[in-house]
Design an enzyme around this catalytic site. Structure first.
Site, PDB file in Angstrom:
ATOM      1  N   THR A  77      35.323  31.846  30.918  1.00 46.36           N
ATOM      2  CA  THR A  77      35.882  32.937  31.727  1.00 46.36           C
ATOM      3  C   THR A  77      35.318  32.939  33.145  1.00 46.36           C
ATOM      4  OG1 THR A  77      34.144  34.402  30.922  1.00 46.36           O
ATOM      5  CG2 THR A  77      36.239  34.466  29.724  1.00 46.36           C
ATOM      6  N   GLY A  82      35.170  32.686  36.828  1.00 46.30           N
ATOM      7  CA  GLY A  82      36.185  32.645  37.883  1.00 46.30           C
ATOM      8  C   GLY A  82      37.436  33.448  37.595  1.00 46.30           C
ATOM      9  N   THR A  83      37.455  34.228  36.498  1.00 45.54           N
ATOM     10  CA  THR A  83      38.680  34.998  36.198  1.00 45.54           C
ATOM     11  C   THR A  83      38.972  36.031  37.293  1.00 45.54           C
ATOM     12  OG1 THR A  83      37.340  36.408  34.770  1.00 45.54           O
ATOM     13  CG2 THR A  83      38.712  34.781  33.678  1.00 45.54           C
ATOM     14  N   GLY A  84      37.902  36.727  37.734  1.00 45.43           N
ATOM     15  CA  GLY A  84      38.096  37.769  38.750  1.00 45.43           C
ATOM     16  C   GLY A  84      38.579  37.174  40.066  1.00 45.43           C
ATOM     17  N   CYS A  85      37.962  36.063  40.483  1.00 48.04           N
ATOM     18  CA  CYS A  85      38.367  35.382  41.731  1.00 48.04           C
ATOM     19  C   CYS A  85      39.824  34.953  41.627  1.00 48.04           C
ATOM     20  CB  CYS A  85      37.519  34.133  41.972  1.00 48.04           C
ATOM     21  SG  CYS A  85      35.753  34.443  42.030  1.00 48.04           S
ATOM     22  N   LYS A 126      39.708  45.879  36.511  1.00 46.77           N
ATOM     23  CA  LYS A 126      39.897  44.812  35.522  1.00 46.77           C
ATOM     24  C   LYS A 126      39.167  45.172  34.226  1.00 46.77           C
ATOM     25  CE  LYS A 126      38.053  42.333  38.701  1.00 46.77           C
ATOM     26  NZ  LYS A 126      37.454  41.284  39.578  1.00 46.77           N
TER      27      LYS A 126
END
Ligand SMILES: Nc1ncnc2c1ncn2[C@@H]1O[C@H](COP(=O)(O)OP(=O)(O)OP(=O)(O)O)[C@@H](O)[C@H]1O
Ligand SMILES: Cc1ncc(CO)c(N)n1
Length: 279
Positions: free
Chosen positions: A212, A214-217, A180
């Site tokens: 931003t 929690g974007t990865g989750c 990412k």
């Protein structure tokens, strides 16, 4: 009589974020937004809000196994997402379940540090993630610092560096990799997917926002949701729609005023943007 609904099921194995923006809460909201039924196995509880992580309570590994057994012995799971794993014992319990192969395609988000900078994985557990879990999942989704830790290398500083690390991780592990690009700078946020069919670049405009958290989750959960909806499709087909869902949730999150973090650090996305009336 009403019609039977054969709903796809996705499982998240992850930590709880009491603030609701990341972890299991983000995953279940993302599954629901895709029309996918969500089941959850909790690995840790965090006392967390939009400002940071205030405490972590790790679930005993034997109880992680008990939850996995309860879900997998009863419910047909079409795809699985793995997030926060906290310590090496929990990694081992989850690796055992993945090796048992009951949960469809598995997406591993190798969560190490929260957006706020707080640690979510014991440094002593990194080797267990790299050696015991990474080779047996179907897709791994590190951010730039996590890819570097998994390779024991310095973090990439530009897109070519990210592309090289994604290729290297895939060739070392045989697992498809999506690195990412949120931690790089520039007008676009570019994610790099490398798998058996080569490289795919996912380019989206960078949203000017501090919300931003929690974007990865959310991205890894959306990938699992897409995999549950479209069995047999390759990651290069599933990644675009998953990234589009995240982009819409990020854009809508600019108007979502939840928590003081929105004005200073890391507010949440709007997972339910599609349910909101315009205006
Ligand atoms: N400002 C932004 N605008 C558009 N997309 C973004 C932005 N920030 C992150 N992303 C996207 O969000 C996803 C997560 O990226 P990032 O590299 O931030 O992961 P992460 O560090 O694991 O996330 P988290 O903040 O949840 O820990 C990627 O798809 C990335 O491209
Ligand atoms: C529980 C949990 N999992 C993952 C993340 C990563 O954003 C977080 N902040 N909290």
């Amino acid at each position: 009589m009403s019609a039977r609904v054969d709903v796809p099921v996705a499982l998240t194995i992850a930590g709880s974020d009491s603030g609701g923006g990341a972890g299991v809460q983000a995953d279940l909201k993302t599954f629901a937004a895709h029309g996918v039924f969500g089941a959850s196995v909790l690995t840790a509880l965090t006392a967390q809000n939009t400002r940071g992580v205030h405490g972590v309570h790790v679930v005993p590994a034997a109880f992680v196994t008990e939850q996995l057994d309860a879900v997998l012995s009863d419910i047909a799971v079409h795809a699985t997402k793995i997030g926060m794993l906290a310590d090496a014992r929990v990694v081992a319990a989850v690796a055992d379940a993945v090796a048992g192969g009951a949960g469809g395609p598995v997406v591993l988000d190798p969560v190490m540090v929260a957006t706020s900078g707080d640690r979510l994985l014991d440094p002593a557990a990194v080797a267990a993630v790299r050696e015991d879990l990474l080779p047996i999942v179907d897709l791994v989704t590190p951010n730039v610092p996590e890819a570097a830790v998994l390779l024991d290398a310095a973090p990439a500083t530009d897109l070519d560096g990210v592309r090289a690390q994604a290729r290297e991780l895939f060739s070392r592990t045989g697992t498809a990799v999506l690195v990412k690009g949120g931690h790089l700078t520039g007008p676009e946020s570019v994610d790099v997917l490398v798998g058996p069919s080569g490289e795919t670049l996912l380019r989206r405009p960078r949203v000017g926002t501090t919300a931003t958290h929690g974007t990865g989750c959310t991205l890894s959960a959306a990938l699992a949701a897409q995999a549950a909806l479209r069995p047999g499709a390759g990651w290069e087909e599933l990644a675009g729609p998953a990234r589009d869902y995240l982009q819409s949730a990020l854009l809508a999150g600019r108007d979502l005023h939840v928590g003081s973090g929105h004005d200073g650090s890391h507010g949440p996305l709007d997972h339910a943007f599609a349910l909101r009336e315009p205006g």
